[in-house]
Write a protein that holds these residues in place. Structure first.
Motif, short mmCIF file in Angstrom:
data_model
loop_
_atom_site.label_atom_id
_atom_site.label_comp_id
_atom_site.label_asym_id
_atom_site.label_seq_id
_atom_site.Cartn_x
_atom_site.Cartn_y
_atom_site.Cartn_z
N LEU A 174 9.88 24.78 -26.95
CA LEU A 174 10.99 26.02 -26.68
C LEU A 174 11.24 27.06 -27.29
CD1 LEU A 174 13.00 26.77 -24.17
CD2 LEU A 174 15.03 25.24 -25.66
N PHE A 175 11.18 26.39 -29.17
CA PHE A 175 11.48 26.97 -29.62
C PHE A 175 10.45 27.90 -30.40
CE2 PHE A 175 14.18 24.10 -31.72
CZ PHE A 175 15.71 24.29 -30.86
N GLU A 176 8.44 27.70 -29.70
CA GLU A 176 7.92 29.10 -30.11
C GLU A 176 7.58 29.60 -29.02
OE1 GLU A 176 4.46 26.92 -31.33
OE2 GLU A 176 5.09 25.96 -32.88
N LYS A 177 7.88 28.98 -27.59
CA LYS A 177 8.38 30.10 -26.09
C LYS A 177 9.02 31.31 -26.73
CE LYS A 177 8.87 29.88 -21.86
NZ LYS A 177 9.38 29.22 -20.60
N GLU A 178 10.34 30.87 -27.00
CA GLU A 178 11.44 32.19 -27.79
C GLU A 178 11.12 32.74 -28.68
OE1 GLU A 178 14.80 29.42 -28.42
OE2 GLU A 178 15.18 29.78 -26.12
N GLY A 179 10.23 32.34 -29.50
CA GLY A 179 9.45 33.53 -31.05
C GLY A 179 10.68 32.94 -32.11
N ARG A 180 10.99 31.60 -32.44
CA ARG A 180 11.82 30.94 -33.46
C ARG A 180 10.78 30.59 -34.40
NH1 ARG A 180 17.39 30.07 -30.80
NH2 ARG A 180 18.52 30.06 -32.69
N PRO A 181 11.12 30.43 -35.25
CA PRO A 181 10.41 30.03 -36.58
C PRO A 181 11.03 28.67 -36.94
CG PRO A 181 11.52 32.09 -37.80
CD PRO A 181 11.43 32.57 -36.30
N VAL A 182 10.25 28.03 -36.95
CA VAL A 182 11.06 26.25 -37.40
C VAL A 182 10.97 26.12 -38.62
CG1 VAL A 182 11.93 24.43 -36.81
CG2 VAL A 182 11.03 26.44 -34.78
N TYR A 183 12.32 25.73 -39.35
CA TYR A 183 12.42 25.19 -41.03
C TYR A 183 12.49 23.52 -40.87
CZ TYR A 183 10.56 30.23 -42.72
OH TYR A 183 9.71 30.77 -41.98
N PHE A 184 12.27 23.19 -41.93
CA PHE A 184 12.52 21.18 -42.22
C PHE A 184 13.39 21.52 -43.47
CE2 PHE A 184 11.87 17.14 -43.39
CZ PHE A 184 13.31 16.70 -43.09
N PHE A 185 14.97 21.41 -43.78
CA PHE A 185 14.95 21.38 -45.26
C PHE A 185 15.14 19.66 -45.32
CE2 PHE A 185 17.33 25.77 -45.69
CZ PHE A 185 16.19 26.48 -45.36
N GLY A 186 13.78 19.87 -46.18
CA GLY A 186 14.20 17.79 -46.42
C GLY A 186 14.77 17.43 -47.96
N SER A 187 15.32 15.72 -47.04
CA SER A 187 16.00 15.69 -48.34
C SER A 187 15.78 13.96 -48.94
CB SER A 187 17.54 15.83 -48.26
OG SER A 187 18.47 17.06 -48.43
N PHE A 188 15.81 13.86 -49.58
CA PHE A 188 15.55 12.56 -49.95
C PHE A 188 13.98 12.26 -49.62
CE2 PHE A 188 19.97 12.42 -48.54
CZ PHE A 188 20.76 12.33 -49.43
N ALA A 189 13.83 10.53 -50.13
CA ALA A 189 12.52 10.73 -50.09
C ALA A 189 12.52 10.23 -48.26
CB ALA A 189 12.12 8.83 -50.25
N SER A 190 12.93 9.96 -47.80
CA SER A 190 12.76 10.02 -46.32
C SER A 190 11.95 10.92 -45.62
CB SER A 190 14.42 9.27 -45.90
OG SER A 190 15.63 10.71 -45.84
N ARG A 191 12.42 11.89 -46.33
CA ARG A 191 11.93 13.42 -45.28
C ARG A 191 10.50 12.92 -45.69
NH1 ARG A 191 12.83 16.78 -50.97
NH2 ARG A 191 10.81 15.71 -52.47
N GLU A 192 9.53 12.31 -46.05
CA GLU A 192 8.40 12.21 -46.36
C GLU A 192 8.02 11.33 -44.94
OE1 GLU A 192 6.19 13.71 -47.73
OE2 GLU A 192 7.62 14.82 -49.00
N ASP A 193 8.52 10.00 -44.64
CA ASP A 193 8.71 9.70 -43.40
C ASP A 193 8.65 10.37 -42.36
OD1 ASP A 193 8.03 6.85 -45.51
OD2 ASP A 193 10.99 6.80 -44.90
N LEU A 194 9.23 10.94 -42.37
CA LEU A 194 9.63 11.96 -40.61
C LEU A 194 8.87 13.27 -40.64
CD1 LEU A 194 13.58 13.23 -41.65
CD2 LEU A 194 12.77 11.45 -39.86
N LEU A 195 8.40 13.54 -41.84
CA LEU A 195 7.00 14.34 -41.21
C LEU A 195 5.63 13.41 -40.86
CD1 LEU A 195 7.49 16.72 -45.05
CD2 LEU A 195 7.48 16.97 -42.38
N SER A 196 5.39 12.31 -41.71
CA SER A 196 4.81 11.60 -40.50
C SER A 196 4.89 11.01 -39.53
CB SER A 196 4.83 10.20 -42.03
OG SER A 196 4.08 10.41 -42.55
N GLU A 197 6.21 10.42 -38.68
CA GLU A 197 6.57 10.71 -37.56
C GLU A 197 6.09 11.99 -36.81
OE1 GLU A 197 10.30 9.45 -37.43
OE2 GLU A 197 9.86 7.58 -38.51
N TRP A 198 6.78 12.76 -37.73
CA TRP A 198 6.27 14.42 -36.49
C TRP A 198 4.47 14.17 -36.28
CZ3 TRP A 198 10.79 17.15 -39.74
CH2 TRP A 198 11.81 16.44 -39.43
#
Length: 588
Positions: free
Chosen positions: A534-558
């Motif tokens: 939906l965001f890319e269809k609307e032309g909206r850039p998406v950023y992840f502001f990741g905190s703590f070590a858990s950000r790596e787990d989230l990026l891997s899941e995504w």
């Protein structure tokens, strides 16, 4: 009949101090005052920082609300409203006087102004009644001791609360000095100041309110320990029947009643806050470790962040204990309050009692706040954290300055015209040693403070430069509610980017949602792939502001879900490290 001018220690002190003090003492006081104002200008320099943390978002957001809006929002908060009114007034005034001054800088200056007022009080009121050395030391302690500097450049209510609690204490001791000396009614201004500072403290911060209750207890105890109209002590029955004692007790009772009446309008909102705290609050329960933790908090500078910081802390704790021991030894041996003659009302038992009150009220208030914190933890919910001690540290450091000043003043008065014995020489030697230790501790404190604030300025400049480059209408995903709130403030209020902030697998607390310009939404597990389309269809850039070590787990899941990430920057904003990653659908 005695000359009333000579009879009152308030009239007989510090009139010719600069002329009669020894040269070394004048030089010492000049160095202390010079160091204090140098540090004040250092604090002023660091007010230019545009980095704030989560709690400060509440302050800057409330300051832009209407008065009625502040009242409504503080009903959801855990603090009374006076500081937010004060902040709105000061920033509004500075905005008129200095239109080009950044808003966050004006907010930080508002936190610095109470220090300036305390320093002025020290060099005028305290100097007049307790001597130049005590006043100079108090100025130095206010600016150079651990923890305090951070709260002069933080957009919160603690420095203002310290001003009011210290004001209530100073007005109390001026009233008690006259009462102990038996010189008639005390200054009306001191009584008005005592009442007003107590009420203002209660409307500024709740532990400041508890501290004022402690000051009322000290005041009550001091009245009962004072001399009667006959100039002597007596049993409790004699004291309660004495006109002077009854008059002071009546004033104390009237002050307490008026304070309660002035606080009644806030009680419904206070009860609402208490219910909110009972439902959810982050503070951990107190334990026996809270007592040594308090000592550590008061004396430990943040220089290296490691065990080396405990060296100046241990030295300053030892120096404090030495000063207290010297003071108690001198008190038992007859050190008199400065300005009082041996035959006058400021001497003897009553002078000793007043000196004990002036010196140790700060320690009593710290213990009183700890006891209140333990009681709240036991009966309902933990509400105490170490920074809630800040409002009483002005009283604490006045007590240490008073002790050091009385040791010098008392020894010099007592030894005038006499040869100094080796035992007497020990007093000034030990005192100079302890002052040297405090100077070393102050240097460590200031060095650590300046390094930390300089780092924040440098990193904030880098972070804000990156945030300013974020596209308008961008989508920001975070995994930490504090970073979500900061992202909303900086992107939507500071830079006006109209960004959409989403908190992954979490919720923003009610008070934060109410104050933010565009409260963060929530993003549940498994929703991101569909949202990304939906965001890319609307032309909206998406950023992840990741905190703590858990950000790596989230990026891997995504990544498994077909979302690729590109690391852009690791950034620090005040106390929050986070990594900015650009997200996109794989193959796009």
């Amino acid at each position: 009949m005695k000359d009333p001018e000579k009879q009152s220690p308030l009239k007989n002190t510090e009139k010719t101090a600069l002329l009669t003090d020894p040269l070394w003492r004048k030089l010492l006081c000049a160095l202390l005052v010079l160091a204090s104002f140098s540090l004040f200008f250092l604090f002023t320099y660091f007010t230019k920082g545009e980095d704030i943390w989560y709690d400060e978002i509440f302050s800057v957001s409330y300051a832009k609300k209407s008065l009625s809006g502040i009242l409504e929002l503080t009903s959801l908060d855990v603090h009374p409203p006076l500081y937010y009114f004060y902040l709105k007034g000061i920033t509004g005034l500075l905005g008129v006087l200095l239109p080009s001054l950044p808003f966050l800088c004006a907010c930080k200056i508002a936190s610095l102004l109470p220090l300036l007022l305390l320093m002025i009080l020290s060099l005028t009121l305290i100097r007049k009644h307790f001597g130049l050395l005590t006043a100079s030391l108090f100025c130095f302690f206010l600016t150079a001791m651990p923890q305090l500097g951070s709260y002069y450049v933080e957009i919160r209510m603690y420095s203002l609360a310290m001003l009011f609690v210290t004001g209530a204490f100073l007005s109390m001791i001026l009233i008690l000095r006259n009462f102990f000396a038996g010189t008639g009614p005390s200054n009306t201004a001191s009584r008005i100041l005592f009442l007003l500072c107590g009420i203002l403290s209660a409307y500024t911060q709740y532990f400041a309110c508890i501290a004022v209750i402690g000051i009322y207890i000290v005041f009550f105890t001091g009245i009962l320990a004072g001399r009667t109209s006959s100039g002597k002590g007596g049993g409790f029955r004699a004291r309660f029947s004495d006109p002077r004692v009854r008059k002071e007790l009546f004033f104390l009772l009237i002050s307490a009643v008026l304070s309660v009446l002035c606080y009644l309008p806030w009680l419904p909102r206070l009860l609402r806050q208490i219910r909110g705290v009972a439902a959810s609050y982050w503070i951990q329960p107190m334990s026996l470790r809270s007592i040594p933790g308090t000592v550590k908090y008061i004396f430990t500078p943040v220089l290296t962040g490691g065990s080396w910081d405990y060296i100046p802390a241990g030295l300053m704790i030892g120096a404090t204990l030495i000063l207290i021991l010297l003071f108690l030894t001198g008190l038992s041996g007859g050190i008199r309050e400065k300005g009082a003659r041996a035959e006058d009302a400021g001497s003897g038992l009553f002078a000793r009692i007043s000196a004990l009150i002036f010196a140790f009220t700060g320690i009593f208030l710290i213990l009183f706040l700890l006891a209140a914190g333990y009681l709240a933890s036991f009966l309902d919910h933990p509400v105490f954290t170490y920074r809630y001690l800040i409002p009483v540290l002005g009283v604490f450091w006045f007590g240490i300055a008073f002790i050091a000043g009385r040791i010098f003043e008392g020894e010099m008065e007592r030894e005038t015209g006499k040869s100094l014995s080796p035992a007497r020489l020990l007093f000034p030697v030990l005192l100079l040693l302890t002052l040297g230790i405090f100077a070393f501790g102050g240097r460590c404190t200031v060095k650590g403070f300046a390094a930390e604030e300089t780092k924040k300025l440098t990193e904030a400049e880098k972070t804000l430069s990156v945030l300013s480059g974020i596209e308008e209408n961008a989508v920001i995903i975070t995994n930490f509610d504090h970073v979500a709130a900061l992202s909303d403030y900086y992107l939507n209020t500071f830079f006006e980017k109209n960004a959409l902030i989403l908190l992954y697998e979490g919720t923003v607390e009610e008070t934060a949602a109410a104050m933010l310009s565009r409260p963060p939404g929530t993003l549940k597990e498994g929703e991101l792939p569909g949202k990304m389309l939906l965001f890319e269809k609307e032309g909206r850039p998406v950023y992840f502001f990741g905190s703590f070590a858990s950000r790596e787990d989230l990026l891997s899941e995504w990544t498994v879900s077909g979302i690729r990430s590109e690391e852009l920057s690791d950034l620090l904003l005040e106390r929050y490290w986070f990594r900015i990653c650009h997200l996109a659908i794989s193959g796009e």
